[in-house]
Design a protein around this motif. Sequence first.
Motif, PDB file in Angstrom:
ATOM      1  N   ASN A 165     -29.667  46.553 -64.341  1.00  0.00           N
ATOM      2  CA  ASN A 165     -30.171  45.906 -63.129  1.00  0.00           C
ATOM      3  C   ASN A 165     -29.571  46.551 -61.876  1.00  0.00           C
ATOM      4  O   ASN A 165     -28.563  47.254 -61.929  1.00  0.00           O
ATOM      5  CB  ASN A 165     -29.980  44.388 -63.165  1.00  0.00           C
ATOM      6  CG  ASN A 165     -28.529  43.965 -62.998  1.00  0.00           C
ATOM      7  OD1 ASN A 165     -27.781  44.542 -62.216  1.00  0.00           O
ATOM      8  ND2 ASN A 165     -28.144  42.940 -63.734  1.00  0.00           N
ATOM      9  N   LYS A 166     -30.201  46.277 -60.736  1.00  0.00           N
ATOM     10  CA  LYS A 166     -29.839  46.944 -59.478  1.00  0.00           C
ATOM     11  C   LYS A 166     -28.405  46.671 -59.071  1.00  0.00           C
ATOM     12  O   LYS A 166     -27.721  47.575 -58.577  1.00  0.00           O
ATOM     13  CB  LYS A 166     -30.788  46.518 -58.362  1.00  0.00           C
ATOM     14  CG  LYS A 166     -32.171  47.079 -58.504  1.00  0.00           C
ATOM     15  CD  LYS A 166     -33.052  46.663 -57.354  1.00  0.00           C
ATOM     16  CE  LYS A 166     -34.456  47.212 -57.534  1.00  0.00           C
ATOM     17  NZ  LYS A 166     -35.337  46.847 -56.433  1.00  0.00           N
ATOM     18  N   LEU A 167     -27.919  45.455 -59.250  1.00  0.00           N
ATOM     19  CA  LEU A 167     -26.542  45.133 -58.862  1.00  0.00           C
ATOM     20  C   LEU A 167     -25.537  45.954 -59.673  1.00  0.00           C
ATOM     21  O   LEU A 167     -24.564  46.487 -59.132  1.00  0.00           O
ATOM     22  CB  LEU A 167     -26.263  43.637 -59.031  1.00  0.00           C
ATOM     23  CG  LEU A 167     -26.975  42.713 -58.040  1.00  0.00           C
ATOM     24  CD1 LEU A 167     -26.717  41.254 -58.397  1.00  0.00           C
ATOM     25  CD2 LEU A 167     -26.520  43.014 -56.626  1.00  0.00           C
ATOM     26  N   GLN A 168     -25.775  46.041 -60.958  1.00  0.00           N
ATOM     27  CA  GLN A 168     -24.879  46.839 -61.801  1.00  0.00           C
ATOM     28  C   GLN A 168     -24.935  48.309 -61.403  1.00  0.00           C
ATOM     29  O   GLN A 168     -23.913  48.995 -61.385  1.00  0.00           O
ATOM     30  CB  GLN A 168     -25.248  46.681 -63.279  1.00  0.00           C
ATOM     31  CG  GLN A 168     -24.913  45.330 -63.843  1.00  0.00           C
ATOM     32  CD  GLN A 168     -25.406  45.180 -65.276  1.00  0.00           C
ATOM     33  OE1 GLN A 168     -26.453  45.710 -65.641  1.00  0.00           O
ATOM     34  NE2 GLN A 168     -24.653  44.449 -66.085  1.00  0.00           N
ATOM     35  N   LEU A 169     -26.121  48.817 -61.087  1.00  0.00           N
ATOM     36  CA  LEU A 169     -26.244  50.215 -60.656  1.00  0.00           C
ATOM     37  C   LEU A 169     -25.491  50.456 -59.355  1.00  0.00           C
ATOM     38  O   LEU A 169     -24.784  51.467 -59.217  1.00  0.00           O
ATOM     39  CB  LEU A 169     -27.718  50.601 -60.479  1.00  0.00           C
ATOM     40  CG  LEU A 169     -28.490  50.932 -61.739  1.00  0.00           C
ATOM     41  CD1 LEU A 169     -29.951  51.219 -61.404  1.00  0.00           C
ATOM     42  CD2 LEU A 169     -27.882  52.105 -62.472  1.00  0.00           C
ATOM     43  N   GLN A 170     -25.622  49.549 -58.403  1.00  0.00           N
ATOM     44  CA  GLN A 170     -24.908  49.707 -57.134  1.00  0.00           C
ATOM     45  C   GLN A 170     -23.401  49.702 -57.361  1.00  0.00           C
ATOM     46  O   GLN A 170     -22.670  50.495 -56.771  1.00  0.00           O
ATOM     47  CB  GLN A 170     -25.314  48.603 -56.155  1.00  0.00           C
ATOM     48  CG  GLN A 170     -26.728  48.768 -55.632  1.00  0.00           C
ATOM     49  CD  GLN A 170     -27.206  47.578 -54.822  1.00  0.00           C
ATOM     50  OE1 GLN A 170     -26.554  46.530 -54.785  1.00  0.00           O
ATOM     51  NE2 GLN A 170     -28.353  47.737 -54.173  1.00  0.00           N
TER      52      GLN A 170
END
Length: 184
Positions: A165-170
Motif C-alpha cells: 500500500n501507498k503508506l508502506q511505500l512512502q
Amino acid sequence: MASWLPETLYETVGQGPAPSKDYYQLLVTHSQIIFRWWKISLRSEYRSARPGEAKDTHEDFLDNSHLQVQVALIFGRRTLEYVFSLCKGEIDFLERLSDHLLLSIISYLDLEDIARLSQTSCRFAKLCKSDILWEQIVQSACDTITPDMRALAEDMGWRQMFFTNKLQLQRQLRKRKQRQGSQR
C-alpha cells in the motif's frame, strides 16, 4: 500442418535411467519422429557400439509401442503425450509463442485472470510472477515512477511493490533516502 511452422516441431535430449550413462535425442519434424542414441559404457561389449537412429513416420510411431516405451522411460510420460499430440496434428500454438510476446499479452489481463493463468502451467506461473510483467503493470497503473521508486522496486520486486500500500511505500522510500544520506 501449418506451413509457417519450423521443420523441427520439438526436440529434446536426455540421459537414460540410472545406472545408464547413455544419451538420447528425440526429434519431431513435420513428417517424422527421429530417435537417436549414443551408448556410453565401460563394459567391453558396448565399447564398440556405434550411435543408432530410428526413424518413424507419425502414423508408424503411434503404432510402435516399443519406441513409445523407450521415449516414456527416458523423457517421461508428459513428453510422450506431447509427441502423441504432435503426431495427431494437435499443435499447441500458445506454447510456441515467445516469453516476450506472452508477457505483452498477459499485461492486458485483469489481476484476477493473471492469478488464474498462473495456475495453468509452470511456464505461465513463472511468467505471471516475473518482474518484467509487473513492471509493465506498475507503469500502466502509475502516472509517474520516480528514480527512487524504480530503485525500491528493483530491490523489493515489482510485484511486491504493486501489492504494497501507498503508506508502506512512502515509509520505505523515506527509510531508503535516510540510509543513502547517512552513507554519504
